[in-house]
Motif scaffolding. Sequence first.
Motif, short mmCIF file in Angstrom:
data_model
loop_
_atom_site.label_atom_id
_atom_site.label_comp_id
_atom_site.label_asym_id
_atom_site.label_seq_id
_atom_site.Cartn_x
_atom_site.Cartn_y
_atom_site.Cartn_z
N GLU A 33 -8.18 13.93 23.07
CA GLU A 33 -7.00 13.08 22.92
C GLU A 33 -6.39 13.24 21.53
OE1 GLU A 33 -8.26 9.15 23.83
OE2 GLU A 33 -8.17 9.44 26.00
N GLN A 34 -7.26 13.32 20.52
CA GLN A 34 -6.77 13.49 19.15
C GLN A 34 -6.09 14.84 18.97
OE1 GLN A 34 -10.22 12.85 16.69
NE2 GLN A 34 -10.16 10.64 16.92
N LEU A 35 -6.64 15.90 19.60
CA LEU A 35 -6.04 17.22 19.51
C LEU A 35 -4.66 17.24 20.17
CD1 LEU A 35 -9.16 19.46 20.25
CD2 LEU A 35 -7.79 19.49 18.14
N VAL A 36 -4.55 16.59 21.32
CA VAL A 36 -3.26 16.52 22.01
C VAL A 36 -2.23 15.83 21.13
CG1 VAL A 36 -2.03 15.49 23.96
CG2 VAL A 36 -4.22 16.63 24.34
N MET A 37 -2.63 14.72 20.49
CA MET A 37 -1.71 13.99 19.62
C MET A 37 -1.30 14.83 18.41
SD MET A 37 0.08 11.34 19.17
CE MET A 37 -0.60 10.24 20.42
N LEU A 38 -2.25 15.56 17.82
CA LEU A 38 -1.92 16.44 16.69
C LEU A 38 -0.92 17.51 17.10
CD1 LEU A 38 -5.39 17.01 14.97
CD2 LEU A 38 -3.42 15.87 13.96
N LYS A 39 -1.14 18.08 18.28
CA LYS A 39 -0.24 19.13 18.76
C LYS A 39 1.16 18.59 19.00
CE LYS A 39 0.99 23.12 20.45
NZ LYS A 39 1.36 24.21 19.51
N LYS A 40 1.26 17.39 19.59
CA LYS A 40 2.56 16.78 19.84
C LYS A 40 3.30 16.51 18.54
CE LYS A 40 1.61 14.50 24.27
NZ LYS A 40 1.48 13.19 24.95
N MET A 41 2.59 16.01 17.53
CA MET A 41 3.21 15.72 16.25
C MET A 41 3.71 17.01 15.60
SD MET A 41 0.51 12.84 14.85
CE MET A 41 1.29 12.68 13.24
N SER A 42 2.89 18.07 15.66
CA SER A 42 3.27 19.34 15.05
C SER A 42 4.48 19.94 15.76
CB SER A 42 2.08 20.31 15.12
OG SER A 42 2.45 21.58 14.62
N ASP A 43 4.46 19.94 17.10
CA ASP A 43 5.58 20.51 17.86
C ASP A 43 6.87 19.74 17.60
OD1 ASP A 43 3.89 22.37 18.90
OD2 ASP A 43 3.66 21.41 20.86
#
Length: 280
Positions: A33-43
């Motif tokens: 879940e944390q990785l998904v959130m990091l990816k969304k923020m970066s994108d």
Amino acid sequence: MFQQMFEAMNEILDHLIEAYPTASGEQKAQFDEQLVMLKKMSDSLVEHWIDFEEKFSYFVEQHAAALDSTVTQMIPPPMLAMESSTELGEPPAKPSPAAESATPLPSKKPTAPPQAMHSAKQAEKHEPVSAEDAYNAELDMEVPYEYAMMISKGQGYYKLFMFSDAADHFQSAVSYLPECNLARLYLAMTHMHLQNWSEAQRHFQLLVSLTDYPKWRALGYNALGCIQAIYMNLEQAEQFFLKAYETCPSFKDPLNNLKCCKETPQQLSLFFGSTELCCL
């Protein structure tokens, strides 16, 4: 602001890189879940930056003759700017207003996080404050940069479910800015996630007495109702849920919680409004 945010994101990613290989199944689910959130923020940052670069480059092309030569020399062709941003995945050296709106700050304004204040004219005339005016008042007061960073970093940890780290930053912000309702709302909600009921109750009680924005007062009353329900003080819980609904009828969690307390008091499934922070 961007430097602080990327420091937090890199810190979280470094922890995931180290801990993920030996994590249990439940831990891995949380890490995912944390990785998904990091990816969304970066994108989101990259997309907003590309949009800004295209708009900025178009403006420079249209007004190149009128602009100072030093400005035009600093601007690469639009396609070059887009290619470099997607290949390198690096943030812009200077954040744009469009990109800033994608940071953890809830306000769509590219200013420092807000805090509550009344309109001076309305206070002098003792006029009632509309919901829109109350919300704008929460967003209008400037916050010193270092405290804005505390709140911004805390919001980043909150979105990544790292509530202990989020609580540290929100607590620091509230200690320096006790009138900042935004920081107090996040701090109270963070304590709810950590099941620190007494601290959550204290901050929500302060919030409902300080803010004029109906939605935030409703969040406070609803959370106070949840705490009373957890302690099995169901009559007091129902009073808080009704008060939350009366304060902001569009907020549905209080009615759901009220129904739960009446129908299944021994198997409570409560909604304390945490997801509402994503809409701020």
